[in-house]
Design a protein around this motif. Structure first.
Motif, PDB file in Angstrom:
ATOM      1  N   ARG A   1       0.651  -0.983   0.025  1.00 24.97           N
ATOM      2  CA  ARG A   1      -0.254   0.072  -0.333  1.00 24.97           C
ATOM      3  C   ARG A   1       1.044   1.067  -0.295  1.00 24.97           C
ATOM      4  N   VAL A   2       0.479   1.797  -0.981  1.00 24.00           N
ATOM      5  CA  VAL A   2       1.504   3.480  -1.148  1.00 24.00           C
ATOM      6  C   VAL A   2       0.639   4.601  -1.308  1.00 24.00           C
ATOM      7  N   ASN A   3       1.613   6.015  -1.187  1.00 19.64           N
ATOM      8  CA  ASN A   3       1.193   6.967  -1.062  1.00 19.64           C
ATOM      9  C   ASN A   3       2.042   7.806  -1.750  1.00 19.64           C
ATOM     10  N   ARG A   4       1.817   7.971  -2.379  1.00 16.02           N
ATOM     11  CA  ARG A   4       2.537   8.852  -3.624  1.00 16.02           C
ATOM     12  C   ARG A   4       3.119  10.514  -3.584  1.00 16.02           C
ATOM     13  N   PHE A   5       3.791  11.122  -3.597  1.00 15.10           N
ATOM     14  CA  PHE A   5       3.738  12.289  -3.558  1.00 15.10           C
ATOM     15  C   PHE A   5       3.966  12.746  -4.878  1.00 15.10           C
ATOM     16  N   ASN A   6       2.983  14.132  -5.089  1.00 14.08           N
ATOM     17  CA  ASN A   6       3.263  14.142  -6.640  1.00 14.08           C
ATOM     18  C   ASN A   6       5.185  15.347  -6.928  1.00 14.08           C
ATOM     19  N   THR A   7       5.318  15.357  -5.496  1.00 14.15           N
ATOM     20  CA  THR A   7       6.656  16.750  -5.770  1.00 14.15           C
ATOM     21  C   THR A   7       7.873  15.531  -4.690  1.00 14.15           C
ATOM     22  N   PRO A   8       8.997  15.500  -4.704  1.00 13.85           N
ATOM     23  CA  PRO A   8      10.043  15.318  -3.761  1.00 13.85           C
ATOM     24  C   PRO A   8       9.885  16.024  -2.630  1.00 13.85           C
ATOM     25  N   THR A   9      10.525  15.952  -1.718  1.00  9.40           N
ATOM     26  CA  THR A   9      10.433  16.165  -0.838  1.00  9.40           C
ATOM     27  C   THR A   9      11.369  15.525   0.419  1.00  9.40           C
ATOM     28  N   PRO A  10      12.053  16.584   0.561  1.00 12.24           N
ATOM     29  CA  PRO A  10      13.543  16.216   1.586  1.00 12.24           C
ATOM     30  C   PRO A  10      13.145  15.296   3.398  1.00 12.24           C
ATOM     31  N   ILE A  11      13.630  14.707   3.393  1.00 10.12           N
ATOM     32  CA  ILE A  11      13.248  13.635   4.534  1.00 10.12           C
ATOM     33  C   ILE A  11      14.021  13.715   5.413  1.00 10.12           C
ATOM     34  N   LYS A  12      14.273  13.796   6.854  1.00  9.72           N
ATOM     35  CA  LYS A  12      15.123  14.666   8.038  1.00  9.72           C
ATOM     36  C   LYS A  12      14.975  13.533   8.981  1.00  9.72           C
ATOM     37  N   LEU A  13      15.751  12.301   8.964  1.00 10.56           N
ATOM     38  CA  LEU A  13      16.459  11.547  10.068  1.00 10.56           C
ATOM     39  C   LEU A  13      17.270  12.506  11.583  1.00 10.56           C
ATOM     40  N   PHE A  14      16.852  12.369  12.578  1.00 13.03           N
ATOM     41  CA  PHE A  14      17.403  12.747  14.234  1.00 13.03           C
ATOM     42  C   PHE A  14      17.205  12.628  14.693  1.00 13.03           C
ATOM     43  N   ALA A  15      18.602  13.054  15.552  1.00 14.02           N
ATOM     44  CA  ALA A  15      18.116  11.817  17.321  1.00 14.02           C
ATOM     45  C   ALA A  15      17.827  13.179  17.765  1.00 14.02           C
ATOM     46  N   VAL A  16      17.288  13.326  19.215  1.00 15.47           N
ATOM     47  CA  VAL A  16      17.247  14.089  19.992  1.00 15.47           C
ATOM     48  C   VAL A  16      18.084  14.282  21.117  1.00 15.47           C
ATOM     49  N   PRO A  17      18.874  15.013  21.438  1.00 15.74           N
ATOM     50  CA  PRO A  17      19.764  15.041  22.139  1.00 15.74           C
ATOM     51  C   PRO A  17      19.571  14.506  23.733  1.00 15.74           C
ATOM     52  N   ASP A  18      20.097  13.868  24.612  1.00 19.82           N
ATOM     53  CA  ASP A  18      20.026  12.996  25.910  1.00 19.82           C
ATOM     54  C   ASP A  18      19.447  14.007  26.644  1.00 19.82           C
ATOM     55  N   GLU A  19      19.347  14.634  26.420  1.00 17.69           N
ATOM     56  CA  GLU A  19      19.445  16.258  27.674  1.00 17.69           C
ATOM     57  C   GLU A  19      18.624  16.534  27.518  1.00 17.69           C
ATOM     58  N   LEU A  20      17.761  16.625  26.521  1.00 16.23           N
ATOM     59  CA  LEU A  20      16.368  17.814  26.300  1.00 16.23           C
ATOM     60  C   LEU A  20      15.174  16.579  26.503  1.00 16.23           C
ATOM     61  N   ASP A  21      14.311  16.072  27.636  1.00 13.76           N
ATOM     62  CA  ASP A  21      13.642  16.313  28.089  1.00 13.76           C
ATOM     63  C   ASP A  21      12.463  16.965  27.888  1.00 13.76           C
ATOM     64  N   VAL A  22      12.032  18.168  27.310  1.00 12.19           N
ATOM     65  CA  VAL A  22      11.110  18.450  26.877  1.00 12.19           C
ATOM     66  C   VAL A  22      11.040  19.511  25.799  1.00 12.19           C
ATOM     67  N   ALA A  23      10.416  19.739  24.994  1.00 11.92           N
ATOM     68  CA  ALA A  23      10.227  20.583  23.997  1.00 11.92           C
ATOM     69  C   ALA A  23       9.424  21.881  24.490  1.00 11.92           C
ATOM     70  N   ASP A  24       9.706  22.765  25.421  1.00  9.90           N
ATOM     71  CA  ASP A  24       8.129  23.810  25.242  1.00  9.90           C
ATOM     72  C   ASP A  24       7.616  24.328  24.253  1.00  9.90           C
ATOM     73  N   TRP A  25       6.503  24.410  24.239  1.00  7.59           N
ATOM     74  CA  TRP A  25       5.013  25.449  23.049  1.00  7.59           C
ATOM     75  C   TRP A  25       6.166  25.380  21.509  1.00  7.59           C
ATOM     76  N   HIS A  26       5.392  25.271  20.601  1.00  2.00           N
ATOM     77  CA  HIS A  26       6.206  26.412  19.608  1.00  2.00           C
ATOM     78  C   HIS A  26       5.667  24.519  18.321  1.00  2.00           C
ATOM     79  N   THR A  27       5.413  25.433  17.333  1.00  2.00           N
ATOM     80  CA  THR A  27       5.140  25.509  15.936  1.00  2.00           C
ATOM     81  C   THR A  27       5.724  24.150  15.364  1.00  2.00           C
ATOM     82  N   ALA A  28       5.246  23.484  14.341  1.00  2.00           N
ATOM     83  CA  ALA A  28       6.177  22.873  13.604  1.00  2.00           C
ATOM     84  C   ALA A  28       6.728  23.792  11.941  1.00  2.00           C
ATOM     85  N   PRO A  29       8.058  23.475  12.112  1.00  2.00           N
ATOM     86  CA  PRO A  29       8.354  24.587  10.982  1.00  2.00           C
ATOM     87  C   PRO A  29       8.537  24.308   9.531  1.00  2.00           C
TER      88      PRO A  29
END
Length: 128
Positions: free
Chosen positions: A36-64
């Motif tokens: 089962r596949v959903n295809r996007f019409n445009t290429p999209t940059p994918i981010k793979l990232f790690a949250v630092p050990d010391e970060l336990d809460v990201a307070d109020w924020h919006t998505a970029p």
């Protein structure tokens, strides 16, 4: 494919809802059943990232940007500005689209947590 989304309403408050991603059946590998596949019409940059050990809460924020967020390890907790809290296990998908308004809080499990963020175009829609 069922996912959770978080979005901002016309007053800037964020809320959760559940939705179904529209898919089509595609034969990707001759020896396996169709995927089962959903295809996007445009290429999209994918981010793979790690949250630092010391970060336990990201307070109020919006998505970029409007994006799919997938925790690859550990439990992640999201709080919408209406007070609802949801905990997502590794592999569960959150459509983050509260790019304006108050945003949301993200709480992380202990230790380094890895995420995959996949931007989605504005015309990508879900079935409720």
């Amino acid at each position: 494919m069922r996912i959770t989304r978080i979005y901002a309403d016309e007053h800037g408050a964020s809320h959760f809802s559940d939705a179904e991603v529209p898919t089509t059946s595609v034969q990707l590998f001759a020896e396996l059943p169709p995927f089962r596949v959903n295809r996007f019409n445009t290429p999209t940059p994918i981010k793979l990232f790690a949250v630092p050990d010391e970060l336990d809460v990201a307070d109020w924020h919006t998505a970029p940007v409007r994006q799919l967020a997938v925790a690859l390890n550990g439990i992640v907790e999201y709080e919408a500005s209406d007070g609802e809290v949801r905990r997502l296990a590794p592999g569960e998908i959150l459509l983050v689209e509260d790019t304006s308004g108050r945003g949301h809080i993200t709480r992380f499990a202990d230790g380094e947590q890895c995420f995959l963020h996949i931007p989605v175009p504005d015309d990508w829609t879900l079935m409720d």
